[in-house]
Motif scaffolding. Structure first.
Motif, PDB file in Angstrom:
ATOM      1  N   GLN A 109       0.808  -1.211   0.000  1.00 10.30           N
ATOM      2  CA  GLN A 109       0.000   0.000   0.000  1.00 10.30           C
ATOM      3  C   GLN A 109       0.849   1.273   0.000  1.00 10.30           C
ATOM      4  OE1 GLN A 109      -2.568  -1.745   3.330  1.00 10.30           O
ATOM      5  NE2 GLN A 109      -4.060  -0.507   2.238  1.00 10.30           N
ATOM      6  N   ALA A 110       1.997   1.208  -0.636  1.00  7.51           N
ATOM      7  CA  ALA A 110       2.869   2.381  -0.750  1.00  7.51           C
ATOM      8  C   ALA A 110       3.359   2.521  -2.188  1.00  7.51           C
ATOM      9  CB  ALA A 110       4.045   2.268   0.214  1.00  7.51           C
ATOM     10  N   GLY A 111       2.504   2.186  -3.131  1.00  9.39           N
ATOM     11  CA  GLY A 111       2.892   2.210  -4.530  1.00  9.39           C
ATOM     12  C   GLY A 111       2.852   3.603  -5.133  1.00  9.39           C
ATOM     13  N   ALA A 112       3.377   3.698  -6.344  1.00 10.32           N
ATOM     14  CA  ALA A 112       3.280   4.899  -7.160  1.00 10.32           C
ATOM     15  C   ALA A 112       2.730   4.459  -8.509  1.00 10.32           C
ATOM     16  CB  ALA A 112       4.641   5.570  -7.316  1.00 10.32           C
ATOM     17  N   MET A 113       1.550   4.951  -8.850  1.00 11.59           N
ATOM     18  CA  MET A 113       0.861   4.515 -10.061  1.00 11.59           C
ATOM     19  C   MET A 113       0.488   5.712 -10.919  1.00 11.59           C
ATOM     20  SD  MET A 113      -1.654   2.037  -7.934  1.00 11.59           S
ATOM     21  CE  MET A 113      -1.508   3.199  -6.566  1.00 11.59           C
ATOM     22  N   VAL A 114       0.550   5.531 -12.230  1.00 12.19           N
ATOM     23  CA  VAL A 114       0.027   6.533 -13.146  1.00 12.19           C
ATOM     24  C   VAL A 114      -0.902   5.836 -14.137  1.00 12.19           C
ATOM     25  CG1 VAL A 114       2.040   8.049 -12.940  1.00 12.19           C
ATOM     26  CG2 VAL A 114       1.973   6.340 -14.762  1.00 12.19           C
ATOM     27  N   PHE A 115      -1.870   6.594 -14.638  1.00 10.31           N
ATOM     28  CA  PHE A 115      -2.762   6.039 -15.652  1.00 10.31           C
ATOM     29  C   PHE A 115      -3.111   7.110 -16.665  1.00 10.31           C
ATOM     30  CE2 PHE A 115      -5.757   7.846 -12.633  1.00 10.31           C
ATOM     31  CZ  PHE A 115      -6.786   8.363 -13.424  1.00 10.31           C
ATOM     32  N   ALA A 116      -3.481   6.641 -17.856  1.00 10.96           N
ATOM     33  CA  ALA A 116      -3.929   7.521 -18.930  1.00 10.96           C
ATOM     34  C   ALA A 116      -5.214   6.955 -19.492  1.00 10.96           C
ATOM     35  CB  ALA A 116      -2.861   7.624 -20.019  1.00 10.96           C
ATOM     36  N   ARG A 117      -6.071   7.834 -19.941  1.00 11.31           N
ATOM     37  CA  ARG A 117      -7.369   7.374 -20.448  1.00 11.31           C
ATOM     38  C   ARG A 117      -7.401   7.377 -21.968  1.00 11.31           C
ATOM     39  NH1 ARG A 117     -11.420  12.305 -18.641  1.00 11.31           N
ATOM     40  NH2 ARG A 117     -10.054  12.506 -16.835  1.00 11.31           N
ATOM     41  N   GLY A 118      -8.160   6.439 -22.532  1.00  9.20           N
ATOM     42  CA  GLY A 118      -8.362   6.386 -23.963  1.00  9.20           C
ATOM     43  C   GLY A 118      -9.403   7.386 -24.416  1.00  9.20           C
ATOM     44  N   ASP A 119      -9.702   7.367 -25.697  1.00  7.48           N
ATOM     45  CA  ASP A 119     -10.579   8.378 -26.293  1.00  7.48           C
ATOM     46  C   ASP A 119     -11.990   8.372 -25.713  1.00  7.48           C
ATOM     47  OD1 ASP A 119      -8.464   9.064 -27.935  1.00  7.48           O
ATOM     48  OD2 ASP A 119      -9.143   7.799 -29.599  1.00  7.48           O
ATOM     49  N   SER A 120     -12.482   7.205 -25.327  1.00  2.00           N
ATOM     50  CA  SER A 120     -13.875   7.109 -24.873  1.00  2.00           C
ATOM     51  C   SER A 120     -14.029   7.074 -23.362  1.00  2.00           C
ATOM     52  CB  SER A 120     -14.529   5.864 -25.479  1.00  2.00           C
ATOM     53  OG  SER A 120     -14.577   5.947 -26.888  1.00  2.00           O
ATOM     54  N   ALA A 121     -12.934   7.066 -22.627  1.00  2.00           N
ATOM     55  CA  ALA A 121     -12.993   7.073 -21.164  1.00  2.00           C
ATOM     56  C   ALA A 121     -13.107   8.515 -20.687  1.00  2.00           C
ATOM     57  CB  ALA A 121     -11.753   6.409 -20.581  1.00  2.00           C
ATOM     58  N   GLY A 122     -14.060   8.755 -19.808  1.00  2.00           N
ATOM     59  CA  GLY A 122     -14.303  10.115 -19.342  1.00  2.00           C
ATOM     60  C   GLY A 122     -13.901  10.328 -17.896  1.00  2.00           C
ATOM     61  N   ASP A 123     -14.349  11.448 -17.357  1.00  2.00           N
ATOM     62  CA  ASP A 123     -14.022  11.795 -15.980  1.00  2.00           C
ATOM     63  C   ASP A 123     -14.552  10.759 -14.985  1.00  2.00           C
ATOM     64  OD1 ASP A 123     -12.792  14.062 -16.895  1.00  2.00           O
ATOM     65  OD2 ASP A 123     -14.474  15.394 -16.429  1.00  2.00           O
ATOM     66  N   GLN A 124     -15.715  10.202 -15.271  1.00  2.00           N
ATOM     67  CA  GLN A 124     -16.303   9.226 -14.355  1.00  2.00           C
ATOM     68  C   GLN A 124     -15.415   7.994 -14.222  1.00  2.00           C
ATOM     69  OE1 GLN A 124     -20.352   8.184 -15.290  1.00  2.00           O
ATOM     70  NE2 GLN A 124     -20.448   6.567 -13.743  1.00  2.00           N
ATOM     71  N   GLU A 125     -14.916   7.500 -15.332  1.00  2.00           N
ATOM     72  CA  GLU A 125     -14.065   6.312 -15.299  1.00  2.00           C
ATOM     73  C   GLU A 125     -12.717   6.621 -14.624  1.00  2.00           C
ATOM     74  OE1 GLU A 125     -17.287   5.852 -17.738  1.00  2.00           O
ATOM     75  OE2 GLU A 125     -15.681   7.264 -18.256  1.00  2.00           O
ATOM     76  N   ALA A 126     -12.165   7.790 -14.919  1.00  2.00           N
ATOM     77  CA  ALA A 126     -10.888   8.179 -14.307  1.00  2.00           C
ATOM     78  C   ALA A 126     -11.037   8.340 -12.802  1.00  2.00           C
ATOM     79  CB  ALA A 126     -10.377   9.474 -14.934  1.00  2.00           C
ATOM     80  N   THR A 127     -12.118   8.945 -12.367  1.00  2.00           N
ATOM     81  CA  THR A 127     -12.354   9.142 -10.931  1.00  2.00           C
ATOM     82  C   THR A 127     -12.547   7.805 -10.228  1.00  2.00           C
ATOM     83  OG1 THR A 127     -13.366  11.307 -11.331  1.00  2.00           O
ATOM     84  CG2 THR A 127     -13.869  10.228  -9.234  1.00  2.00           C
ATOM     85  N   LEU A 128     -13.271   6.901 -10.850  1.00  2.00           N
ATOM     86  CA  LEU A 128     -13.483   5.576 -10.272  1.00  2.00           C
ATOM     87  C   LEU A 128     -12.160   4.844 -10.083  1.00  2.00           C
ATOM     88  CD1 LEU A 128     -15.204   3.118  -9.434  1.00  2.00           C
ATOM     89  CD2 LEU A 128     -15.371   2.534 -11.878  1.00  2.00           C
ATOM     90  N   LEU A 129     -11.331   4.842 -11.126  1.00  2.00           N
ATOM     91  CA  LEU A 129     -10.055   4.139 -11.042  1.00  2.00           C
ATOM     92  C   LEU A 129      -9.157   4.755  -9.969  1.00  2.00           C
ATOM     93  CD1 LEU A 129      -8.296   1.891 -12.254  1.00  2.00           C
ATOM     94  CD2 LEU A 129      -7.397   3.585 -13.861  1.00  2.00           C
ATOM     95  N   LYS A 130      -9.088   6.072  -9.943  1.00  2.00           N
ATOM     96  CA  LYS A 130      -8.232   6.744  -8.971  1.00  2.00           C
ATOM     97  C   LYS A 130      -8.716   6.480  -7.542  1.00  2.00           C
ATOM     98  CE  LYS A 130      -5.757  11.098  -8.386  1.00  2.00           C
ATOM     99  NZ  LYS A 130      -5.482  12.420  -8.992  1.00  2.00           N
ATOM    100  N   SER A 131     -10.022   6.457  -7.342  1.00  2.00           N
ATOM    101  CA  SER A 131     -10.578   6.189  -6.019  1.00  2.00           C
ATOM    102  C   SER A 131     -10.239   4.785  -5.548  1.00  2.00           C
ATOM    103  CB  SER A 131     -12.095   6.384  -6.050  1.00  2.00           C
ATOM    104  OG  SER A 131     -12.678   5.990  -4.818  1.00  2.00           O
ATOM    105  N   LEU A 132     -10.400   3.813  -6.426  1.00  2.00           N
ATOM    106  CA  LEU A 132     -10.105   2.430  -6.054  1.00  2.00           C
ATOM    107  C   LEU A 132      -8.620   2.243  -5.736  1.00  2.00           C
ATOM    108  CD1 LEU A 132     -12.247   0.362  -8.574  1.00  2.00           C
ATOM    109  CD2 LEU A 132     -12.576   0.515  -6.109  1.00  2.00           C
ATOM    110  N   LEU A 133      -7.758   2.851  -6.550  1.00  2.00           N
ATOM    111  CA  LEU A 133      -6.324   2.614  -6.411  1.00  2.00           C
ATOM    112  C   LEU A 133      -5.681   3.449  -5.315  1.00  2.00           C
ATOM    113  CD1 LEU A 133      -5.305   2.293 -10.151  1.00  2.00           C
ATOM    114  CD2 LEU A 133      -5.697   0.477  -8.496  1.00  2.00           C
ATOM    115  N   SER A 134      -6.416   4.404  -4.754  1.00  2.00           N
ATOM    116  CA  SER A 134      -5.852   5.211  -3.676  1.00  2.00           C
ATOM    117  C   SER A 134      -5.486   4.353  -2.473  1.00  2.00           C
ATOM    118  CB  SER A 134      -6.838   6.307  -3.260  1.00  2.00           C
ATOM    119  OG  SER A 134      -8.018   5.738  -2.702  1.00  2.00           O
ATOM    120  N   SER A 135      -6.101   3.183  -2.341  1.00  2.00           N
ATOM    121  CA  SER A 135      -5.759   2.279  -1.239  1.00  2.00           C
ATOM    122  C   SER A 135      -4.387   1.643  -1.434  1.00  2.00           C
ATOM    123  CB  SER A 135      -6.818   1.177  -1.106  1.00  2.00           C
ATOM    124  OG  SER A 135      -6.847   0.374  -2.268  1.00  2.00           O
ATOM    125  N   CYS A 136      -3.840   1.731  -2.643  1.00  2.00           N
ATOM    126  CA  CYS A 136      -2.548   1.097  -2.938  1.00  2.00           C
ATOM    127  C   CYS A 136      -1.392   2.094  -2.959  1.00  2.00           C
ATOM    128  CB  CYS A 136      -2.616   0.392  -4.293  1.00  2.00           C
ATOM    129  SG  CYS A 136      -3.824  -0.936  -4.370  1.00  2.00           S
TER     130      CYS A 136
END
Length: 251
Positions: A109-136
């Motif tokens: 739970q001390a990782g460093a992660m980055v992500f990028a979204r594709g053309d059809s992924a919006g703010d909702q998907e980015a927020t969901l992913l970031k929220s889930l991965l904040s535990s890591c």
């Protein structure tokens, strides 16, 4: 996903993991997650789908699951080097795709992660992913061009830090300290220094300067590190790993 489960973000019953053999599913089973050997079952039963395969395996997996991918799915790829463009070409048009690059300390739970979204992924998907991965650990959205740099900085960078920690401890052993104690103190030194960077927001040069006193021990030690070109060597290591990640990429 494993640490997200530990932090209570994702109930075990909501996780379905697929792998070719039982050996790959053991950790998920220990946490009470559901498991299968059928990738299509995951698509039928899940909305958010993580693809954590070796890069050369992923195109075959995408070909297999493509008929089951719908507009409700969010596909997250962890495969190194496979670009968003390649992912989008291998999946149905307008599939919501994100590309994620974690590093090893995510398991504590001390990782460093980055992500990028594709053309059809919006703010909702980015927020969901970031929220889930904040535990890591730390999770940041970045332009896709930064992902290979992240590999050189943080993915491979963990190994640079281990090498430095080993050298710190060996220096103390040389001066007479027992090895196990030296290793523990080296690890805590790195942890404390990193925590100060994150919590104060100060530039590392400022924090380094705060440790130095005129004519003291630290400035004498830093002089030796500068003579050994530590700064330039580390910069070159990040550059070499970034370039290699780019060379290994799938266009």
């Amino acid at each position: 996903m494993r640490k997200g489960k530990e932090s209570g973000k994702v109930p075990a019953a909501n996780i379905l993991a697929s792998a070719p053999s039982e050996r790959n599913l053991g950790a998920f089973q220990e946490f009470g997650c559901r498991t299968t050997h059928c990738n299509l079952e995951v698509l039928q039963d899940s909305t958010l789908v993580f693809l954590a395969t070796k890069p050369h395996i992923l195109p075959g997996v995408l070909q297999e699951i493509r008929p089951a991918v719908g507009s409700h799915h969010v596909i997250v790829s962890l495969a190194a080097g496979i670009t968003l463009s390649a992912l989008q070409q291998l999946l149905p048009a307008r599939t919501k795709v994100l590309r994620l690059m974690p590093n090893l300390p995510c398991v504590v739970q001390a990782g460093a992660m980055v992500f990028a979204r594709g053309d059809s992924a919006g703010d909702q998907e980015a927020t969901l992913l970031k929220s889930l991965l904040s535990s890591c650990g730390l999770c940041e959205e970045v332009p896709e061009s930064y992902i290979n740099i992240h590999t050189g900085l943080s993915g491979s960078g963990v190994a640079y830090v281990y090498l430095f920690a080993e050298a710190l401890a060996e220096g103390a052993v040389k001066m007479g300290m027992p090895g196990p104690l030296a290793s523990r103190i080296a690890a805590q030194t790195l942890l404390g220094a990193a925590k100060m960077m994150l919590e104060t927001g100060e530039h590392p040069a400022k924090l380094r300067g705060d440790v130095c006193t005129p004519g003291g021990t630290t400035i004498h030690a830093l002089h030796q590190l500068e003579k050994g070109a530590l700064r330039a060597t580390v910069m070159s290591a990040v550059e070499a790993a970034t370039n290699r990640a780019h060379e290994m990429g799938y266009k």
